[in-house]
Design an enzyme around this catalytic site. Structure first.
Site, PDB file in Angstrom:
ATOM      1  N   HIS A   1     -65.089 -53.034 106.038  1.00 49.24           N
ATOM      2  CA  HIS A   1     -63.630 -52.920 105.947  1.00 49.24           C
ATOM      3  C   HIS A   1     -63.034 -54.134 105.236  1.00 49.24           C
ATOM      4  CE1 HIS A   1     -59.580 -51.847 107.656  1.00 49.24           C
ATOM      5  NE2 HIS A   1     -59.400 -53.139 107.415  1.00 49.24           N
ATOM      6  N   GLU A   2     -63.455 -55.329 105.658  1.00 48.78           N
ATOM      7  CA  GLU A   2     -62.920 -56.553 105.041  1.00 48.78           C
ATOM      8  C   GLU A   2     -63.398 -56.688 103.597  1.00 48.78           C
ATOM      9  OE1 GLU A   2     -60.499 -58.049 106.467  1.00 48.78           O
ATOM     10  OE2 GLU A   2     -60.792 -56.810 108.240  1.00 48.78           O
TER      11      GLU A   2
ATOM     12  N   HIS B   1     -61.121 -54.813 101.265  1.00 50.32           N
ATOM     13  CA  HIS B   1     -59.970 -55.635 100.872  1.00 50.32           C
ATOM     14  C   HIS B   1     -60.370 -56.603  99.764  1.00 50.32           C
ATOM     15  CE1 HIS B   1     -57.260 -54.403 104.067  1.00 50.32           C
ATOM     16  NE2 HIS B   1     -58.145 -54.710 104.991  1.00 50.32           N
TER      17      HIS B   1
END
Length: 142
Positions: free
Chosen positions: A62-63, A66
């Protein structure tokens, strides 16, 4: 930590992670954070301890969504279509599972004059502070 994130980045995204990743014990409600200004990542160690490596890897993905979208100049925020599509493609978590709350210990005080009861997280200096209603003396009660 950085080496693990680099490994996940190459295996799941086919791109290199060129910055740093850290553990951050102060994180409470989130699994990780991406900092666009210096492009480093922070991760919550409580998530790893409580849910294991499988869930933690999904949070790293998820990170990294980004991170890689920001590097490519695409929409890297949760509301952006590019972010949602990449997150689904790499099987990352949309939301972090809740960490069990740590029990907070409270200090209980009562007024000797009027009986008013106070509950505080931090200790109160009984020589310095008095009751807010009658200005009576406070005592610690259990």
């Amino acid at each position: 930590m950085t080496n693990y994130v680099k490994k996940v980045s190459i295996e799941d995204f086919g791109c290199q992670f060129l910055h740093t990743a850290h553990w951050n014990n102060r994180l409470r409600t989130t699994g990780g954070r991406f900092f666009p200004n210096d492009r480093h990542l922070d991760f919550n160690p409580k998530i790893y301890r409580e849910f294991g490596i499988d869930i933690f890897r999904k949070i790293v993905r998820h990170e990294l969504c980004h991170y890689h979208l920001y590097i490519q100049g695409k929409g890297y925020q949760h509301r952006d279509k590019a972010f949602k599509e990449l997150l689904e493609k790499v099987d990352g978590l949309r939301y972090t599972p809740r960490v069990t709350a740590v029990k907070v210990n409270y200090h209980h005080y009562s007024c000797q004059s009027c009986g008013q009861v106070y509950r505080r997280r931090r200790r109160v200096n009984l020589r310095k502070f008095a009751c807010g209603y009658c200005h009576g003396r406070l005592i610690e009660s259990f």
